[in-house]
Design a protein around this motif. Sequence first.
Motif, PDB file in Angstrom:
ATOM      1  N   TYR A 215       0.867  -1.178   0.000  1.00 29.61           N
ATOM      2  CA  TYR A 215       0.000   0.000   0.000  1.00 29.61           C
ATOM      3  C   TYR A 215       0.905   1.230   0.000  1.00 29.61           C
ATOM      4  N   ASN A 371      -8.492   2.455   2.400  1.00 26.73           N
ATOM      5  CA  ASN A 371      -7.882   1.713   3.509  1.00 26.73           C
ATOM      6  C   ASN A 371      -8.485   0.318   3.637  1.00 26.73           C
ATOM      7  N   ALA A 374      -7.351  -1.986   0.898  1.00 30.85           N
ATOM      8  CA  ALA A 374      -5.962  -2.402   1.117  1.00 30.85           C
ATOM      9  C   ALA A 374      -5.875  -3.493   2.174  1.00 30.85           C
ATOM     10  N   CYS A 380      -1.927  -4.452  -4.901  1.00 31.61           N
ATOM     11  CA  CYS A 380      -0.986  -3.388  -4.569  1.00 31.61           C
ATOM     12  C   CYS A 380      -1.688  -2.081  -4.918  1.00 31.61           C
ATOM     13  N   ILE A 381      -1.834  -1.196  -3.937  1.00 33.12           N
ATOM     14  CA  ILE A 381      -2.559   0.061  -4.144  1.00 33.12           C
ATOM     15  C   ILE A 381      -1.584   1.228  -4.102  1.00 33.12           C
ATOM     16  N   PRO A 394      -1.063   4.344   4.287  1.00 29.74           N
ATOM     17  CA  PRO A 394      -0.138   3.609   3.410  1.00 29.74           C
ATOM     18  C   PRO A 394       1.047   3.063   4.197  1.00 29.74           C
TER      19      PRO A 394
END
Length: 414
Positions: A215, A371, A374, A380-381, A394
């Motif tokens: 993230y 959020n 994730a 994968c953000i 993150p």
Amino acid sequence: MAIAHWTIFADNESDKDFLFKQLLEARELPHGFAALQGMQGGLLSPSEIDRYIEEEERHDHKILTRGKKQHLQTMSSGERKKALLNHLLKQPLDYLILDNPLDNLDVSSRADLLQLLEGLANKISLIQLVNRWEDSLPFRSTFYLLRKNQLSPIEDPITLLKQEHSRQFIQPVPQPLEPIPLSTPLLVSFKQVSVSYGEKPVLHEISWELKSGEYWQLSGPNGSGKTTLLSLITGESPKAYGQDITLFGKKKGSGESVWDIKEKLGYFTPAMTDRFSGYHSLENMLISGLYDSIGLYVKPSPAEQRLAQDWIAFLGMEALGKRYFHELSPGQQRLIMCVRAMIKHPPLLILDEPTTGLDDSSAAMVVDLVNRMAEASKCCIVFVSHRKEPGLKPQYTLVLKPDIAGSKGAIEVN
């Protein structure tokens, strides 16, 4: 006699254009603004900047950039606002209306514009309308709240500032119809990547790896090369060829197609919203994300329809299921577009400035949504933003730092 100033807090459903017309025409001034009667006002707003850009593009008539080689369209957000402000200050104004003056500006540009406006506040009245509390200018004001087209005075704005935002998304994240196969958990690899346009260096020796389940936030000031960096991943830039770039296990330029990349990529930027101006149901909007199409041109399967309904329920929008996309509020549209990019659980999900232009409540919901996605997926953000969003969680941040040789990348562990 002290110069009067006003601060108006508004959400994304407020009719600010109606308010601006009331104030500038001074025919039926709102209660509390009688001091503006008979005065000359100006408007610093994105809509005014767009009007001058259109004048340049259609008629080659330069007003804000008269005498300069650079066109308004090619300027950064901060440069455009300064150009309009300078133009307005050449006129005999008694007051100036500021429409979200600090929105979409990086830290440096915000500081520069803020310094100009603080000096201006000692000369004329300022009326600032803001969607984000942190964007309000720090001088003594009379406070108002704008909802729809109703303006109400606020005696204690601190009370509103302290309102807590509760987490909205507690249901399980809907899973994809089928997982997208990957040959490696290493999705993106940049090794010493540099990009220039003509004689202008943009990126300098960027090394960056993105892996499944990570993230990230990508940040940096306006003009630091965030868009250029993303275009090397999405396949939209020929500058990626000849570089040491690997995407989803394949070396860039080894015969991969754009569709190979699109299959494994989810992408959203607010500018995409304008492409969906027709009569699109919420269900069809989400299902179109499975096909990477603007609109839905195939009959969806029952499984696809169930998946879309699961996401609508996850967002708490069941009551809006019969509405068309264009009938939603800006905040609701933004949530739908983020989910549309996520619906197939792409290995890599890029959300480019997803909170820009939103009010505090809507921005907080987008942050909560990202959020949650994730936490509950292997995607994968990459969350791209020039500002630090409250509540964003993150794991890592890639910060692009401008340099004479091109922006350099610095990785921070959060």
